[in-house]
Design a protein around this motif. Structure first.
Motif, PDB file in Angstrom:
ATOM      1  N   GLN A 117       0.834  -1.201   0.000  1.00 15.62           N
ATOM      2  CA  GLN A 117       0.000   0.000   0.000  1.00 15.62           C
ATOM      3  C   GLN A 117       0.871   1.253   0.000  1.00 15.62           C
ATOM      4  O   GLN A 117       0.548   2.241  -0.670  1.00 15.62           O
ATOM      5  CB  GLN A 117      -0.962  -0.005   1.187  1.00 15.62           C
ATOM      6  CG  GLN A 117      -1.990  -1.119   1.152  1.00 15.62           C
ATOM      7  CD  GLN A 117      -2.824  -1.084  -0.104  1.00 15.62           C
ATOM      8  OE1 GLN A 117      -2.689  -1.927  -0.976  1.00 15.62           O
ATOM      9  NE2 GLN A 117      -3.692  -0.117  -0.220  1.00 15.62           N
ATOM     10  N   ALA A 118       1.974   1.227   0.742  1.00 13.30           N
ATOM     11  CA  ALA A 118       2.895   2.370   0.763  1.00 13.30           C
ATOM     12  C   ALA A 118       3.466   2.609  -0.632  1.00 13.30           C
ATOM     13  O   ALA A 118       3.533   3.738  -1.105  1.00 13.30           O
ATOM     14  CB  ALA A 118       4.012   2.137   1.774  1.00 13.30           C
ATOM     15  N   ARG A 119       3.853   1.526  -1.303  1.00 15.77           N
ATOM     16  CA  ARG A 119       4.420   1.653  -2.655  1.00 15.77           C
ATOM     17  C   ARG A 119       3.392   2.165  -3.652  1.00 15.77           C
ATOM     18  O   ARG A 119       3.739   2.873  -4.598  1.00 15.77           O
ATOM     19  CB  ARG A 119       5.011   0.326  -3.104  1.00 15.77           C
ATOM     20  CG  ARG A 119       6.319   0.028  -2.394  1.00 15.77           C
ATOM     21  CD  ARG A 119       7.009  -1.209  -2.910  1.00 15.77           C
ATOM     22  NE  ARG A 119       8.367  -1.250  -2.380  1.00 15.77           N
ATOM     23  CZ  ARG A 119       8.963  -2.340  -1.931  1.00 15.77           C
ATOM     24  NH1 ARG A 119       8.339  -3.509  -1.977  1.00 15.77           N
ATOM     25  NH2 ARG A 119      10.198  -2.278  -1.454  1.00 15.77           N
ATOM     26  N   ALA A 120       2.133   1.821  -3.441  1.00 10.96           N
ATOM     27  CA  ALA A 120       1.075   2.305  -4.332  1.00 10.96           C
ATOM     28  C   ALA A 120       0.787   3.788  -4.097  1.00 10.96           C
ATOM     29  O   ALA A 120       0.361   4.486  -5.017  1.00 10.96           O
ATOM     30  CB  ALA A 120      -0.206   1.484  -4.121  1.00 10.96           C
ATOM     31  N   ALA A 121       1.043   4.274  -2.881  1.00 12.24           N
ATOM     32  CA  ALA A 121       0.685   5.647  -2.528  1.00 12.24           C
ATOM     33  C   ALA A 121       1.866   6.619  -2.529  1.00 12.24           C
ATOM     34  O   ALA A 121       1.661   7.828  -2.525  1.00 12.24           O
ATOM     35  CB  ALA A 121       0.038   5.654  -1.139  1.00 12.24           C
ATOM     36  N   HIS A 122       3.093   6.103  -2.503  1.00 11.41           N
ATOM     37  CA  HIS A 122       4.260   6.969  -2.336  1.00 11.41           C
ATOM     38  C   HIS A 122       5.393   6.461  -3.238  1.00 11.41           C
ATOM     39  O   HIS A 122       5.625   5.258  -3.322  1.00 11.41           O
ATOM     40  CB  HIS A 122       4.688   6.967  -0.860  1.00 11.41           C
ATOM     41  CG  HIS A 122       5.637   8.053  -0.507  1.00 11.41           C
ATOM     42  ND1 HIS A 122       5.255   9.378  -0.379  1.00 11.41           N
ATOM     43  CD2 HIS A 122       6.968   8.023  -0.289  1.00 11.41           C
ATOM     44  CE1 HIS A 122       6.314  10.098  -0.062  1.00 11.41           C
ATOM     45  NE2 HIS A 122       7.358   9.304  -0.014  1.00 11.41           N
ATOM     46  N   PRO A 123       6.140   7.362  -3.887  1.00 10.90           N
ATOM     47  CA  PRO A 123       7.120   6.929  -4.887  1.00 10.90           C
ATOM     48  C   PRO A 123       8.437   6.388  -4.333  1.00 10.90           C
ATOM     49  O   PRO A 123       9.155   5.690  -5.049  1.00 10.90           O
ATOM     50  CB  PRO A 123       7.365   8.192  -5.707  1.00 10.90           C
ATOM     51  CG  PRO A 123       7.121   9.307  -4.761  1.00 10.90           C
ATOM     52  CD  PRO A 123       6.003   8.825  -3.875  1.00 10.90           C
ATOM     53  N   ILE A 124       8.784   6.698  -3.086  1.00 11.96           N
ATOM     54  CA  ILE A 124      10.098   6.304  -2.570  1.00 11.96           C
ATOM     55  C   ILE A 124       9.893   5.429  -1.340  1.00 11.96           C
ATOM     56  O   ILE A 124       9.698   5.929  -0.221  1.00 11.96           O
ATOM     57  CB  ILE A 124      10.950   7.531  -2.198  1.00 11.96           C
ATOM     58  CG1 ILE A 124      11.024   8.511  -3.370  1.00 11.96           C
ATOM     59  CG2 ILE A 124      12.346   7.099  -1.757  1.00 11.96           C
ATOM     60  CD1 ILE A 124      11.520   9.894  -2.987  1.00 11.96           C
ATOM     61  N   VAL A 125       9.926   4.108  -1.541  1.00 11.77           N
ATOM     62  CA  VAL A 125       9.720   3.160  -0.448  1.00 11.77           C
ATOM     63  C   VAL A 125      10.793   2.082  -0.521  1.00 11.77           C
ATOM     64  O   VAL A 125      10.951   1.425  -1.551  1.00 11.77           O
ATOM     65  CB  VAL A 125       8.322   2.507  -0.511  1.00 11.77           C
ATOM     66  CG1 VAL A 125       8.151   1.480   0.605  1.00 11.77           C
ATOM     67  CG2 VAL A 125       7.226   3.566  -0.437  1.00 11.77           C
ATOM     68  N   GLN A 126      11.508   1.925   0.560  1.00 11.80           N
ATOM     69  CA  GLN A 126      12.503   0.872   0.715  1.00 11.80           C
ATOM     70  C   GLN A 126      12.117   0.079   1.968  1.00 11.80           C
ATOM     71  O   GLN A 126      11.367   0.568   2.812  1.00 11.80           O
ATOM     72  CB  GLN A 126      13.902   1.461   0.892  1.00 11.80           C
ATOM     73  CG  GLN A 126      14.415   2.227  -0.311  1.00 11.80           C
ATOM     74  CD  GLN A 126      14.883   1.301  -1.401  1.00 11.80           C
ATOM     75  OE1 GLN A 126      15.715   0.430  -1.186  1.00 11.80           O
ATOM     76  NE2 GLN A 126      14.323   1.473  -2.587  1.00 11.80           N
TER      77      GLN A 126
END
Length: 157
Positions: A117-126
């Protein structure tokens, strides 16, 4: 669901000498699923996290979110790391109990959901690696550290 959010200048996670996740300015987010948590709590936690206003505006006030860390539209990074020890209970003595943490299978499912969900909502996720010994390095900016908790909804009787 629990999270400990640290505003960072930079952060990275290493597993067996390999960097598996690294960000510049943004949030290091330690995440823990507890018994009774569902994807509903994960989604609410993420929504709150993305709107958390702890980055300084032009006047130095904490008014900006991870989605606009400088007032110019720059988005900060999210480094999301699973950490069941956030559920530690010390009421019984000096050795923490982790019985409030979700079982590993549920913890992994909710962590994976939170990350997706974080990756779907925000461009920079590690991320770190679930259920792995990790070395987490960070430069806490501020320091700003915010504990977050989303309680499961009460079940109707």
């Amino acid at each position: 669901m629990l999270a400990l959010v640290q505003r960072v200048s930079r952060a990275k996670v290493t597993v067996e000498g390999e960097i598996v996740g690294e960000i510049g300015r943004g949030f290091l987010v330690l995440v823990c699923a507890e018994q009774g948590d569902t994807t509903t709590e994960a989604d609410k936690l993420l929504a709150k996290l993305l709107k958390l206003r702890v980055f300084g505006d032009a006047q130095g006030k904490m008014n900006l979110s991870i989605q606009n860390i400088d007032g110019q539209g720059t988005q900060g990074g999210l480094l999301i790391v699973s950490q069941f020890t956030l559920a530690a209970d010390l009421r019984g003595g000096n050795r923490p109990s982790f019985t409030n943490a979700a079982a590993p299978d549920l913890g992994r499912q909710l962590f994976d959901h939170f990350v997706a969900q974080a990756r779907a909502a925000h461009p920079i996720v590690q991320t770190g690696r679930f259920a792995t010994e990790m070395a987490v390095e960070l430069v806490n900016d501020g320091p700003i550290t915010i504990p977050m908790r989303i309680e499961p909804a009460a079940t109707p009787q």
